[in-house]
Scaffold this motif. Structure first.
Motif, PDB file in Angstrom:
ATOM      1  N   GLY A   1       0.777  -1.228   0.000  1.00 59.62           N
ATOM      2  CA  GLY A   1       0.000   0.000   0.000  1.00 59.62           C
ATOM      3  C   GLY A   1       0.807   1.275   0.000  1.00 59.62           C
ATOM      4  N   THR A   2       2.128   1.177   0.125  1.00 57.18           N
ATOM      5  CA  THR A   2       3.018   2.336   0.109  1.00 57.18           C
ATOM      6  C   THR A   2       3.682   2.446  -1.252  1.00 57.18           C
ATOM      7  N   LEU A   3       3.690   3.629  -1.867  1.00 54.51           N
ATOM      8  CA  LEU A   3       4.365   3.796  -3.141  1.00 54.51           C
ATOM      9  C   LEU A   3       5.829   3.396  -3.011  1.00 54.51           C
ATOM     10  N   ALA A   4       6.293   2.589  -3.958  1.00 52.96           N
ATOM     11  CA  ALA A   4       7.674   2.083  -3.915  1.00 52.96           C
ATOM     12  C   ALA A   4       8.594   3.027  -4.677  1.00 52.96           C
ATOM     13  N   TYR A   5       9.258   3.903  -3.949  1.00 47.46           N
ATOM     14  CA  TYR A   5      10.151   4.882  -4.568  1.00 47.46           C
ATOM     15  C   TYR A   5      11.553   4.318  -4.744  1.00 47.46           C
ATOM     16  N   PHE A   6      12.194   4.742  -5.833  1.00 43.69           N
ATOM     17  CA  PHE A   6      13.630   4.518  -5.973  1.00 43.69           C
ATOM     18  C   PHE A   6      14.308   5.685  -5.262  1.00 43.69           C
ATOM     19  N   ASN A   7      15.011   5.391  -4.160  1.00 48.54           N
ATOM     20  CA  ASN A   7      15.491   6.483  -3.306  1.00 48.54           C
ATOM     21  C   ASN A   7      16.794   6.129  -2.594  1.00 48.54           C
ATOM     22  N   PRO A   8      17.884   5.896  -3.353  1.00 45.40           N
ATOM     23  CA  PRO A   8      19.166   5.550  -2.720  1.00 45.40           C
ATOM     24  C   PRO A   8      19.802   6.743  -2.002  1.00 45.40           C
ATOM     25  N   ALA A   9      20.566   6.444  -0.957  1.00 44.72           N
ATOM     26  CA  ALA A   9      21.344   7.485  -0.287  1.00 44.72           C
ATOM     27  C   ALA A   9      22.620   7.787  -1.057  1.00 44.72           C
ATOM     28  N   SER A  10      23.209   6.748  -1.656  1.00 38.86           N
ATOM     29  CA  SER A  10      24.405   6.925  -2.478  1.00 38.86           C
ATOM     30  C   SER A  10      24.488   5.778  -3.472  1.00 38.86           C
ATOM     31  N   ILE A  11      25.171   6.007  -4.569  1.00 39.14           N
ATOM     32  CA  ILE A  11      25.313   4.968  -5.590  1.00 39.14           C
ATOM     33  C   ILE A  11      26.083   3.779  -5.045  1.00 39.14           C
ATOM     34  N   ASP A  12      27.233   4.019  -4.452  1.00 39.25           N
ATOM     35  CA  ASP A  12      28.092   2.923  -4.014  1.00 39.25           C
ATOM     36  C   ASP A  12      27.419   2.047  -2.967  1.00 39.25           C
ATOM     37  N   MET A  13      26.762   2.667  -1.985  1.00 39.77           N
ATOM     38  CA  MET A  13      26.134   1.882  -0.929  1.00 39.77           C
ATOM     39  C   MET A  13      24.950   1.091  -1.475  1.00 39.77           C
ATOM     40  N   TRP A  14      24.116   1.737  -2.309  1.00 42.06           N
ATOM     41  CA  TRP A  14      22.958   1.041  -2.862  1.00 42.06           C
ATOM     42  C   TRP A  14      23.392  -0.159  -3.692  1.00 42.06           C
TER      43      TRP A  14
ATOM     44  N   ASN B   1      11.535  -2.650 -12.481  1.00 40.48           N
ATOM     45  CA  ASN B   1      10.159  -2.177 -12.612  1.00 40.48           C
ATOM     46  C   ASN B   1       9.843  -1.053 -11.630  1.00 40.48           C
ATOM     47  N   TYR B   2      10.799  -0.156 -11.395  1.00 38.32           N
ATOM     48  CA  TYR B   2      10.518   1.020 -10.562  1.00 38.32           C
ATOM     49  C   TYR B   2       9.614   1.976 -11.329  1.00 38.32           C
ATOM     50  N   GLU B   3       8.600   2.506 -10.646  1.00 41.79           N
ATOM     51  CA  GLU B   3       7.647   3.405 -11.278  1.00 41.79           C
ATOM     52  C   GLU B   3       7.573   4.773 -10.606  1.00 41.79           C
ATOM     53  N   HIS B   4       8.263   4.933  -9.460  1.00 40.51           N
ATOM     54  CA  HIS B   4       8.191   6.189  -8.712  1.00 40.51           C
ATOM     55  C   HIS B   4       9.595   6.662  -8.340  1.00 40.51           C
ATOM     56  N   PHE B   5       9.810   7.970  -8.527  1.00 43.97           N
ATOM     57  CA  PHE B   5      11.109   8.565  -8.267  1.00 43.97           C
ATOM     58  C   PHE B   5      10.913   9.815  -7.420  1.00 43.97           C
ATOM     59  N   VAL B   6      11.850  10.076  -6.522  1.00 43.99           N
ATOM     60  CA  VAL B   6      11.767  11.251  -5.663  1.00 43.99           C
ATOM     61  C   VAL B   6      11.802  12.501  -6.526  1.00 43.99           C
ATOM     62  N   GLN B   7      10.884  13.439  -6.256  1.00 39.74           N
ATOM     63  CA  GLN B   7      10.796  14.647  -7.062  1.00 39.74           C
ATOM     64  C   GLN B   7      12.127  15.385  -7.086  1.00 39.74           C
ATOM     65  N   GLY B   8      12.569  15.741  -8.298  1.00 38.35           N
ATOM     66  CA  GLY B   8      13.817  16.470  -8.453  1.00 38.35           C
ATOM     67  C   GLY B   8      15.058  15.613  -8.366  1.00 38.35           C
ATOM     68  N   SER B   9      14.896  14.287  -8.311  1.00 43.84           N
ATOM     69  CA  SER B   9      16.053  13.399  -8.196  1.00 43.84           C
ATOM     70  C   SER B   9      16.865  13.408  -9.484  1.00 43.84           C
ATOM     71  N   ASP B  10      18.133  13.098  -9.357  1.00 45.91           N
ATOM     72  CA  ASP B  10      19.056  13.087 -10.478  1.00 45.91           C
ATOM     73  C   ASP B  10      18.926  11.759 -11.215  1.00 45.91           C
ATOM     74  N   ASN B  11      18.590  11.801 -12.516  1.00 43.82           N
ATOM     75  CA  ASN B  11      18.429  10.537 -13.231  1.00 43.82           C
ATOM     76  C   ASN B  11      19.733   9.772 -13.378  1.00 43.82           C
ATOM     77  N   ASN B  12      20.877  10.445 -13.137  1.00 38.38           N
ATOM     78  CA  ASN B  12      22.153   9.740 -13.156  1.00 38.38           C
ATOM     79  C   ASN B  12      22.229   8.721 -12.017  1.00 38.38           C
ATOM     80  N   MET B  13      21.556   9.007 -10.902  1.00 40.34           N
ATOM     81  CA  MET B  13      21.541   8.078  -9.772  1.00 40.34           C
ATOM     82  C   MET B  13      20.887   6.761 -10.191  1.00 40.34           C
TER      83      MET B  13
END
Length: 297
Positions: A106-119, A142-154
């Protein structure tokens, strides 16, 4: 991804001897089993387990874990022994694991890493464990949600490095992505494709996200547009038989469109979402889709 979808699949690494059919399964906990689904011996058949997510499976509400994946599909009906059994009985079957999803409990599944290396480090470790436990052959993103303003390079670097590492380690043999025509979604997946398209084997494009009034000609135009967006790749076209979803449906010309695509040399495979939805109607569209593929050879 929404219920009961079928998509045409093209392989970046080349066309297999048998046409490819793929089926998402396990997301809706309705008791569907791998053995329920009809498997035509003339196709290469991929079951796609839905889903694993980098979310805490015990927290309420679910919370992200920075790349530590947990299983969220119906393991009561799709466990390691079920996968072993279906593979032993059908030499043409492989199994993939879909990552992300629309929601987690029931919670939107966001792609939301703290850092590339750790994720990436966490994802490689946790997914390797799941993949080996369940004898999985590939992954689907199959990620469908991204944090607003996030860098697509991440997204590009995290997913691209994950796929590359899992392939280099011999953990998986194929990978797919599942974008749809939404600005933020396309921005992230096209950045990933630009940087790492060479390690992505299938593009499971969600054409069912278009209007339910889609015509055959519009459907073919959408395919051409996405083939341009994912240039040099092989794009999947899709339909959904669920009333809540759109796109070109089986009852309004999808298989007619398949015949047109066949004549153009563009029908290389079909996938369905999902076995959970199709169970009620006896998998009639799965049977028709596989017969269409076998007939196209």
């Amino acid at each position: 991804m929404g219920p009961c979808i079928i998509a045409l699949v093209l392989s970046l690494s080349g066309t297999s001897a048998a046409p490819l059919f793929r089926e998402y399964i396990g997301a809706e906990f309705n008791g569907v089993r791998l053995s329920d689904v009809p498997i035509n011996p003339g196709v290469e058949f991929h079951f796609i387990l839905a889903f694993a997510a980098d979310y805490d499976s015990s927290a309420s509400p679910a919370s992200s874990t920075d790349g530590i994946f947990n299983v969220f599909w119906d393991t009561g009906n799709i466990g390691p022994s079920d996968i072993s059994s279906i593979k032993s009985q059908n030499s043409n079957v492989k199994v993939a694991l879909s990552l992300g999803s629309d929601t987690v409990r029931g919670t939107l599944a966001y792609f939301n890493p703290a850092s590339i290396d750790m994720w990436v480090a966490n994802a490689v470790t946790s997914l390797t464990s799941i993949i080996q436990q369940y004898d999985i052959d590939g992954i689907d993103v199959n990620y469908e949600h991204f944090v607003q303003g996030s860098d697509n390079n991440m997204f590009s670097q995290c997913i691209g490095q994950l796929i590359t590492t899992l392939k280099n380690n011999g953990v998986i043999s194929f990978a797919s992505i599942a974008p749809f025509d939404d600005g933020d979604v396309q921005r992230n997946y096209m950045a990933l494709w630009k940087d790492y398209g060479s390690v992505i084997d299938y593009v499971n494009f969600q054409f069912y996200a278009y209007s339910r009034s889609t015509t055959i000609s519009q459907f073919e135009n959408y395919l051409n547009q996405q083939a341009n967006n994912y240039d040099s790749g092989k794009v999947l076209v899709s339909f959904s038989s669920a009333p809540s979803k759109g796109g070109l449906t089986p009852d309004n010309g999808f298989f007619t469109a398949c015949s047109s695509l066949q004549s153009q040399g563009m029908l290389n495979g079909i996938f369905t979402w999902s076995a959970d939805e199709s169970k009620a109607n006896g998998f009639e569209y799965e049977i028709q889709a596989q017969a269409t593929l076998v007939g196209s050879r």
